[in-house]
Design an enzyme around this catalytic site. Structure first.
Site, PDB file in Angstrom:
ATOM      1  N   ASN A  78     -11.903  -5.491  -0.688  1.00  0.00           N
ATOM      2  CA  ASN A  78     -10.471  -5.188  -0.697  1.00  0.00           C
ATOM      3  C   ASN A  78     -10.255  -3.686  -0.515  1.00  0.00           C
ATOM      4  O   ASN A  78     -10.568  -3.135   0.522  1.00  0.00           O
ATOM      5  CB  ASN A  78      -9.834  -5.721  -1.984  1.00  0.00           C
ATOM      6  CG  ASN A  78      -8.361  -6.013  -1.833  1.00  0.00           C
ATOM      7  OD1 ASN A  78      -7.661  -5.345  -1.079  1.00  0.00           O
ATOM      8  ND2 ASN A  78      -7.866  -7.008  -2.546  1.00  0.00           N
TER       9      ASN A  78
ATOM     10  N   ASP B  51       0.830  -1.194   0.000  1.00  0.00           N
ATOM     11  CA  ASP B  51       0.000   0.000   0.000  1.00  0.00           C
ATOM     12  C   ASP B  51       0.873   1.256   0.000  1.00  0.00           C
ATOM     13  O   ASP B  51       2.013   1.242   0.472  1.00  0.00           O
ATOM     14  CB  ASP B  51      -0.919   0.005   1.224  1.00  0.00           C
ATOM     15  CG  ASP B  51      -2.166   0.856   1.034  1.00  0.00           C
ATOM     16  OD1 ASP B  51      -2.315   1.453  -0.052  1.00  0.00           O
ATOM     17  OD2 ASP B  51      -2.994   0.925   1.959  1.00  0.00           O
TER      18      ASP B  51
ATOM     19  N   LEU C 231      -0.005  -4.394   6.045  1.00  0.00           N
ATOM     20  CA  LEU C 231      -0.764  -4.527   4.800  1.00  0.00           C
ATOM     21  C   LEU C 231      -1.327  -3.145   4.450  1.00  0.00           C
ATOM     22  O   LEU C 231      -0.588  -2.269   4.041  1.00  0.00           O
ATOM     23  CB  LEU C 231      -1.865  -5.580   4.959  1.00  0.00           C
ATOM     24  CG  LEU C 231      -2.348  -6.254   3.675  1.00  0.00           C
ATOM     25  CD1 LEU C 231      -1.257  -7.100   3.064  1.00  0.00           C
ATOM     26  CD2 LEU C 231      -3.583  -7.109   3.937  1.00  0.00           C
TER      27      LEU C 231
ATOM     28  N   ASP D 197      -7.275  -4.491  -6.700  1.00  0.00           N
ATOM     29  CA  ASP D 197      -6.711  -4.652  -5.360  1.00  0.00           C
ATOM     30  C   ASP D 197      -7.028  -3.400  -4.545  1.00  0.00           C
ATOM     31  O   ASP D 197      -8.049  -3.321  -3.904  1.00  0.00           O
ATOM     32  CB  ASP D 197      -5.200  -4.905  -5.465  1.00  0.00           C
ATOM     33  CG  ASP D 197      -4.610  -5.515  -4.207  1.00  0.00           C
ATOM     34  OD1 ASP D 197      -5.069  -5.149  -3.115  1.00  0.00           O
ATOM     35  OD2 ASP D 197      -3.683  -6.344  -4.304  1.00  0.00           O
TER      36      ASP D 197
ATOM     37  N   ASN E 135      -7.907  -5.691   5.862  1.00  0.00           N
ATOM     38  CA  ASN E 135      -7.121  -5.607   4.634  1.00  0.00           C
ATOM     39  C   ASN E 135      -6.803  -4.151   4.295  1.00  0.00           C
ATOM     40  O   ASN E 135      -5.654  -3.735   4.351  1.00  0.00           O
ATOM     41  CB  ASN E 135      -7.876  -6.283   3.491  1.00  0.00           C
ATOM     42  CG  ASN E 135      -7.032  -6.492   2.264  1.00  0.00           C
ATOM     43  OD1 ASN E 135      -6.364  -5.573   1.790  1.00  0.00           O
ATOM     44  ND2 ASN E 135      -7.031  -7.698   1.723  1.00  0.00           N
TER      45      ASN E 135
ATOM     46  N   HIS F  69       3.795  -7.396  10.259  1.00  0.00           N
ATOM     47  CA  HIS F  69       3.524  -7.671   8.845  1.00  0.00           C
ATOM     48  C   HIS F  69       2.445  -6.713   8.346  1.00  0.00           C
ATOM     49  O   HIS F  69       1.247  -7.008   8.380  1.00  0.00           O
ATOM     50  CB  HIS F  69       3.115  -9.127   8.647  1.00  0.00           C
ATOM     51  CG  HIS F  69       4.243 -10.082   8.876  1.00  0.00           C
ATOM     52  ND1 HIS F  69       5.256 -10.281   7.959  1.00  0.00           N
ATOM     53  CD2 HIS F  69       4.551 -10.854   9.953  1.00  0.00           C
ATOM     54  CE1 HIS F  69       6.125 -11.149   8.433  1.00  0.00           C
ATOM     55  NE2 HIS F  69       5.726 -11.506   9.643  1.00  0.00           N
TER      56      HIS F  69
END
Length: 394
Positions: free
Chosen positions: A247, A61, A135, A292, A187, A133
């Site tokens: 998403n 992102d 996103l 996405d 997400n 981690h």
């Protein structure tokens, strides 16, 4: 059951089945039409280059601060061995990093190296840092708040940081960790105020809990994905909308948001109900690729990035962990790593508007986010499993 009720039930059932078959037909058609060798090579950019290919990779992102002229990147080399969305659970101890990139002088400077700063995280526990981690991101340039979806092995959460944008040594200060049962697979994030967020969960059944049900949900296009409204001030969490594989999310204006449905594949525009904060469907349009993430530029155009040929993305996700990215002589040579093409397009925001393709091809792969600074005439594309960042000039 009366005859009219019986007929109505049959008609409704056929309508649902027809809708499902239409969605699956679209996805199958895209898979066939966008396979390697048939995919068009398109670039509407006046100039473009890939920067930092030797320093960062797997950046999912990107958010711009157009006033200050920097981008915040969410990058995770550990995605090769730990990806809770794609179902890779080999090793979670290679953490990701957030970066600040002073992009404004990209095409003026002889070297970009001094413009990329890893962001140290103060007040963030060492154990959490080692399994971080990242996103999706949500950034509020007025308050310098940064919300980050963190898919840690101990469970998914949202981390709240405050950014110090010091040009010489930018950093992040960790404020809090946000968890809730409704945020089981966060997400993408959208901050609508300093204490209100919309958060997408791509699936009802996560890969961690049940790989089989997660795959069934994906390929059946079951609307198990959710958009959750969160008010941190009142500690309120509620599901505001359902859709298949929810998403990317972006605000078109103060009253409407757009959400990507990756496997449909489509983008749905919702009106925000000011009283309940529920999302009410206004319109939806299909895309020729699996969208996405989403962003909105200074002219109100919706920028979409995604994947034209999902089998290639899945193959990269399965095989990237054996590639010798560290140069230690063990594993597959980087030059022979798997590749998956990219697709970037824009929508002008009008009901009768059109989608225009900006970039299609495999020069830069696995596009996950595209953002544009209208005033400077620059844009960035990140790649889920790619080295560096693609920067374009208009």
């Amino acid at each position: 059951m009366g005859l009219s009720t019986y007929v109505a039930t049959i008609v409704l059932g056929l309508a649902v089945l027809l809708g499902w078959l239409t969605d699956r037909h679209t996805l199958i058609w895209l898979t066939v039409n966008n396979r390697p060798g048939r995919l068009p090579q398109i670039s509407k950019f006046a100039d473009q280059k890939i920067v930092f290919a030797d320093r960062i990779r797997n950046c999912e992102d990107v958010h711009l601060d157009t006033q200050r002229g920097f981008a915040i990147l969410s990058c995770d080399p550990g995605r090769d061995t730990w990806n809770t969305v794609m179902g890779t659970f080999i090793n979670a101890t290679n953490p990701g990093t957030l970066y600040l990139y002073n992009y404004a002088s990209t095409f003026d400077a002889t070297s970009d190296e001094k413009n990329l700063h890893p962001l140290p995280m103060t007040n963030f526990p060492t154990a959490s840092r080692q399994t971080f981690h990242p996103l999706g991101l949500a950034y509020n340039p007025k308050t310098l708040q940064l919300f980050v979806a963190n898919h840690a092995p101990t469970g998914s959460a949202i981390e709240l940081f405050t950014l110090d944008p010091n040009p010489e040594a930018p950093s992040l200060h960790h404020e809090k960790t946000i968890t809730h049962p409704l945020l089981h697979g966060p997400n993408a994030l959208l901050a609508v105020s300093e204490h209100e967020l919309y958060i997408t969960n791509d699936h009802l059944f996560t890969q961690r809990a049940s790989p089989f049900l997660a795959a069934l949900e994906t390929y059946s296009a079951y609307p198990g994905g959710t958009v959750v409204y969160a008010n941190l001030q009142t500690d309120t969490y509620k599901v505001a909308a359902h859709l298949p594989y929810a998403n990317g999310i972006a605000a078109l204006n103060q009253t409407h948001v757009a959400v990507a449905s990756t496997t449909t594949p489509s983008v749905t525009v919702y009106r925000i109900n000011p009283a309940t904060k529920d999302l009410e469907k206004a319109l939806s349009f299909r895309t020729r690729f699996l969208v996405d993430n989403l962003s909105v530029d200074g002219k109100g155009k919706l920028i979409m990035a995604g994947h034209p040929f999902f089998p290639a993305v899945a193959k990269v996700a399965r095989s990237n962990w054996v590639v010798d990215f560290e140069g230690n002589g063990r594993g597959r040579p980087v030059a022979k790593r798997g590749r998956a093409p990219s697709w970037v397009a824009e929508w002008d925001g009008n009901v009768e508007g059109r989608v225009e393709d900006l970039f299609v091809g495999d020069e830069f792969g696995t596009s996950s986010t595209a953002v544009r600074d209208v005033k400077r005439g620059l844009g960035l594309v990140s790649g889920l499993y790619e080295r560096g960042v693609l920067v374009w000039k208009e």
